[in-house]
Design a protein around this motif. Structure first.
Motif, PDB file in Angstrom:
ATOM      1  N   PRO A   1       0.817  -1.200   0.000  1.00 27.24           N
ATOM      2  CA  PRO A   1       0.000   0.000   0.000  1.00 27.24           C
ATOM      3  C   PRO A   1       0.852   1.252   0.000  1.00 27.24           C
ATOM      4  N   THR A   2       0.283   2.336  -0.436  1.00 30.14           N
ATOM      5  CA  THR A   2       0.999   3.602  -0.411  1.00 30.14           C
ATOM      6  C   THR A   2       1.365   3.949   1.017  1.00 30.14           C
ATOM      7  N   PRO A   3       2.641   4.223   1.332  1.00 28.39           N
ATOM      8  CA  PRO A   3       3.029   4.493   2.722  1.00 28.39           C
ATOM      9  C   PRO A   3       2.265   5.681   3.278  1.00 28.39           C
ATOM     10  N   THR A   4       1.747   5.511   4.523  1.00 25.63           N
ATOM     11  CA  THR A   4       1.009   6.583   5.166  1.00 25.63           C
ATOM     12  C   THR A   4       1.634   6.983   6.484  1.00 25.63           C
ATOM     13  N   GLY A   5       2.725   6.329   6.886  1.00 25.14           N
ATOM     14  CA  GLY A   5       3.341   6.645   8.156  1.00 25.14           C
ATOM     15  C   GLY A   5       4.745   7.152   7.959  1.00 25.14           C
ATOM     16  N   SER A   6       5.557   6.880   8.953  1.00 22.14           N
ATOM     17  CA  SER A   6       6.943   7.340   8.924  1.00 22.14           C
ATOM     18  C   SER A   6       7.725   6.585   7.865  1.00 22.14           C
ATOM     19  N   GLN A   7       8.455   7.327   7.037  1.00 18.34           N
ATOM     20  CA  GLN A   7       9.259   6.682   6.011  1.00 18.34           C
ATOM     21  C   GLN A   7      10.493   6.007   6.615  1.00 18.34           C
ATOM     22  N   GLU A   8      10.927   6.506   7.782  1.00 21.13           N
ATOM     23  CA  GLU A   8      12.109   5.932   8.394  1.00 21.13           C
ATOM     24  C   GLU A   8      11.825   4.549   8.945  1.00 21.13           C
ATOM     25  N   SER A   9      10.689   4.366   9.553  1.00 22.31           N
ATOM     26  CA  SER A   9      10.381   3.086  10.183  1.00 22.31           C
ATOM     27  C   SER A   9      10.001   2.029   9.179  1.00 22.31           C
ATOM     28  N   GLY A  10       9.432   2.443   8.029  1.00 17.89           N
ATOM     29  CA  GLY A  10       8.961   1.472   7.067  1.00 17.89           C
ATOM     30  C   GLY A  10       7.595   0.926   7.401  1.00 17.89           C
ATOM     31  N   ASN A  11       7.063   1.205   8.577  1.00 21.55           N
ATOM     32  CA  ASN A  11       5.726   0.757   8.934  1.00 21.55           C
ATOM     33  C   ASN A  11       4.685   1.634   8.261  1.00 21.55           C
ATOM     34  N   GLN A  12       3.585   1.012   7.932  1.00 18.48           N
ATOM     35  CA  GLN A  12       2.520   1.711   7.216  1.00 18.48           C
ATOM     36  C   GLN A  12       1.234   1.617   8.031  1.00 18.48           C
ATOM     37  N   VAL A  13       0.591   2.750   8.264  1.00 16.68           N
ATOM     38  CA  VAL A  13      -0.601   2.826   9.105  1.00 16.68           C
ATOM     39  C   VAL A  13      -1.790   3.245   8.249  1.00 16.68           C
TER      40      VAL A  13
END
Length: 672
Positions: free
Chosen positions: A58-70
């Motif tokens: 999915p298109t990243p919606t969170g922090s780009q540094e963490s790599g996690n997507q919310v």
């Protein structure tokens, strides 16, 4: 010129032609040199194509540094002020992040933190929508006689027939261009049967975006279970350039609905480099889906791996502090991972108005009465309290708890509820002993701090006491005042009389002294007579007395029991010219609490010529004298007569009785 003269020219032309041929071979574009190989070729040409499978997240919606997507869903406002929403957290490789704790989640409403309630991880299943855009390229067969479409269906059959798929709470749907729709199936085998039954004629089909548009329309409808993920598998061939604008439009719709769109393009190798294929790949990337090209030889993605990130989801609730209408924001911040990550803001609109209280069937008039025979009528008025009920409406449609409710009477706070039930009050009436109108209103405040008062409701309070009790009370007052005045007069007379007696004694002593002295004795004159002794003014007072003929005989009623024997109660004197009998204290002087007595039953009148006449007021039980019913003209009473007001017996007595009339028994005829 001879023939040989043309040899050099011909040689030059041949050389130029050879050079041109060599240059044409060397500089020809690679794409142009490709000819589509038959799909059943053992060695398909792959030069110049991208990898067959392009997995994307999915298109990243969170922090780009963490790599996690919310991914945060739109908040559910149906139970406002309790707001609920769903949260999906994926790692950089697209996997669902399990075992997130409530302490790791911070809810920011309008940038203000709110405590999280009921945080839990769910697996509500996935709504799977397969949309087929049949095209001629899907009908190309391989060496075994299988079409490309047959191979796609076989891949889906392998996934849907697994036990794990049957045990999931998924919802299966099939859409096609030719108005073929099979929706909301819970059994994957039923869905497979519908998929196998759909056999399009690839020679006649016309490709279009109808099935994809219908799939997005279905995804925008309510899901069977709250919190379900949604995934569209779009099986299609590439589109021409004129469809790109429509696909971009559909991509925006899918992003707003938070729907994963997976694209499987079925066709020849040369079809995957078109602009139509590129815009479909972009759609898959922007919606968090996967992109796959299929010529009939590649391995298709495992649907379970595609849907796995959508199976897990977190649900949370919080109590909102919004108390103004307008647009508001919701953001979720996650901690405890490799680094802090926040969701993009979700905007929501609310219309908030204060609660509206109103009285439910308020009394128009309250009558307070004194019990018959009460020694202190005004201290024993009933009722002592009045129950009131209110109804609280929420015009904005969001029912919510109340903080308090208050009852005001004539502007003063008389009752307050700071705990349920908030819709009931008890109004204390003890202080209201005088007739009057009183204004009631109620005020409520909800848990958001919004308050409102009701309109003013007037209530009349009436005071009703038996007339006999009122007369006796007033009579006691005048008797007390009269006794005080008489006592004062008597005391004054006694003091004056004592003073005069003392003066008279003193004068007598002086006279006695003079008699002892002959010099001081007076000499009576000739012809002088002795004056009589002077009397005091108290002895000369004459009190007015009523002539014997004007004195009224003292009449009274003696209450009897069923055996006509006097009760222990004191006789009831007739102090005025008229006495009325009945149950209603507003009409009767003497109130009789008996079922046989009418509200106004009978009347006893003292005439100017000292006669006592008893009249009946058309009662059902009648009025009787000496066991004989009286007529409408009334009956003249004499000392000792036996009276029945209905069934209530009395003995009529006079203070100056001459004789006692004996009762006579007569037969009663209603027609007389």
């Amino acid at each position: 010129m001879g023939e040989k003269s043309f040899d050099p020219l011909i040689a030059a032309i041949k050389m130029i032609a050879a050079i041109s041929l060599i240059m044409a071979v060397v500089f020809t574009p690679i794409s142009a040199s490709h000819a589509q190989a038959p799909v059943d070729s053992k060695t398909p040409t792959t030069q110049g194509t991208r990898p067959a499978t392009t997995p994307v997240g999915p298109t990243p919606t969170g922090s780009q540094e963490s790599g996690n997507q919310v991914v945060l869903t739109a908040p559910d406002l149906k139970s406002f002020p309790t707001i609920s929403a769903y949260l999906n957290i994926r790692s950089a490789d697209g996997h669902f992040v399990n075992l997130l704790q409530a302490g790791q989640v911070t809810v920011l409403e309008d940038n203000n933190p709110r405590p999280v309630e009921n945080f839990q991880q769910l697996q509500p299943g996935v709504r799977v929508i397969v949309a087929v855009n049949a095209a001629p390229g899907m009908g190309v067969r391989n060496s075994q006689g299988q079409t490309r479409y047959d191979l796609v269906i076989k891949s889906l059959q392998n996934w849907a027939s697994r036990p794990a798929t049957a045990n999931n709470q998924d919802d299966f749907n099939l859409l096609a261009n030719q108005n073929t729709q099979t929706t909301a199936l819970s059994n994957p085998l039923d869905w497979l049967a519908a998929l196998n039954a759909y056999q399009p004629d690839f020679r006649k089909v016309q490709p279009s975006l109808d099935s994809l548009s219908a799939a997005l329309m279905l995804a925008n409808s309510a899901v069977p279970r709250t919190g379900m993920g949604q995934s569209i598998l779009y099986i299609t061939s590439p589109f021409e350039q004129d469809a790109q604008a429509s696909i971009t439009d559909l991509t925006d719709r899918a992003q707003r609905a938070n729907v994963q769109v997976n694209i499987w393009i079925v066709g020849g190798t040369g079809d995957f480099e078109t602009d139509g294929a590129k815009v479909l790949e972009k759609m898959a990337v922007q919606t968090g889906g996967s992109f796959q090209t299929f010529t009939g030889k590649e391995d298709l993605p495992d649907m379970e791996q595609t849907l796995k990130p959508l199976r897990g989801i977190y649900q949370f609730q919080y109590f909102s502090a919004v108390n103004t209408s307008g647009s508001h924001t919701l953001v979720v911040k996650i901690t405890g991972l490799s680094s802090e990550v926040s969701s993009p803001a979700q905007f929501f609109n609310l219309t908030i108005t204060p609660p509206n209280p109103m009285f439910l069937s308020p009394p128009v008039k309250i009558t307070r009465k004194s019990p018959t025979g009460s020694p202190n009528p005004q201290d024993n008025l009933t009722p002592v309290e009045q129950s009131l009920q209110i109804l609280v409406e929420f015009p904005d449609g969001h029912n919510r708890p109340l903080k308090y409710s208050r009852l005001y009477v004539d502007g003063k706070l008389v009752s307050e509820n700071d705990a349920p039930p908030f819709d009931r009050f008890t109004w204390n009436l003890s202080a209201y002993t005088v007739k009057g109108e009183h204004n009631l209103r109620v005020e409520v405040q909800d848990m958001l701090g919004l308050s409102r008062t009701s309109i003013v409701t007037p209530v009349d309070i009436e005071i009703s006491m038996p007339p006999a009790i009122l007369s006796l009370s007033h009579l006691n007052l005048w008797i007390g005042l009269g006794a005080a005045v008489i006592a004062g007069v008597v005391l004054t007379l006694v003091l004056v009389s004592a003073w005069r007696k003392r003066k008279k004694v003193s004068r007598s002593k002086n006279m006695a002294k003079r008699k002892k002295d002959p010099v001081t004795q007076p000499v009576p004159m000739r012809g002088e007579t002795e004056r009589p002794t002077r009397q005091g003014w108290t002895e000369r007072l004459s009190w007015p007395k009523r002539p014997p003929s004007e004195q009224l005989p003292q009449a009274r009623l003696v209450r009897l029991n069923d055996d006509n024997q006097p009760l222990a109660a004191s006789p009831i004197p007739m102090t005025g010219r008229e006495m009325t009998f009945g149950r209603d204290p507003t009409q009767a002087t003497l109130v009789l609490d008996a079922p046989c007595v009418e509200p106004l039953h009978a009347r006893l009148k003292h005439t100017e010529d000292n006669h006592y006449l008893l009249f009946d007021h058309g009662s059902t039980a009648g009025t009787w004298v000496n066991y004989a019913p009286i007529s409408v003209e009334g009956a003249n009473l004499e000392h000792g007569d036996l009276i029945h007001i209905g069934k209530v017996p009395f003995r009529f007595e006079l203070g100056q009785a001459i004789h006692l009339r004996k009762p006579t028994i007569k037969s009663y005829n209603e027609n007389q």
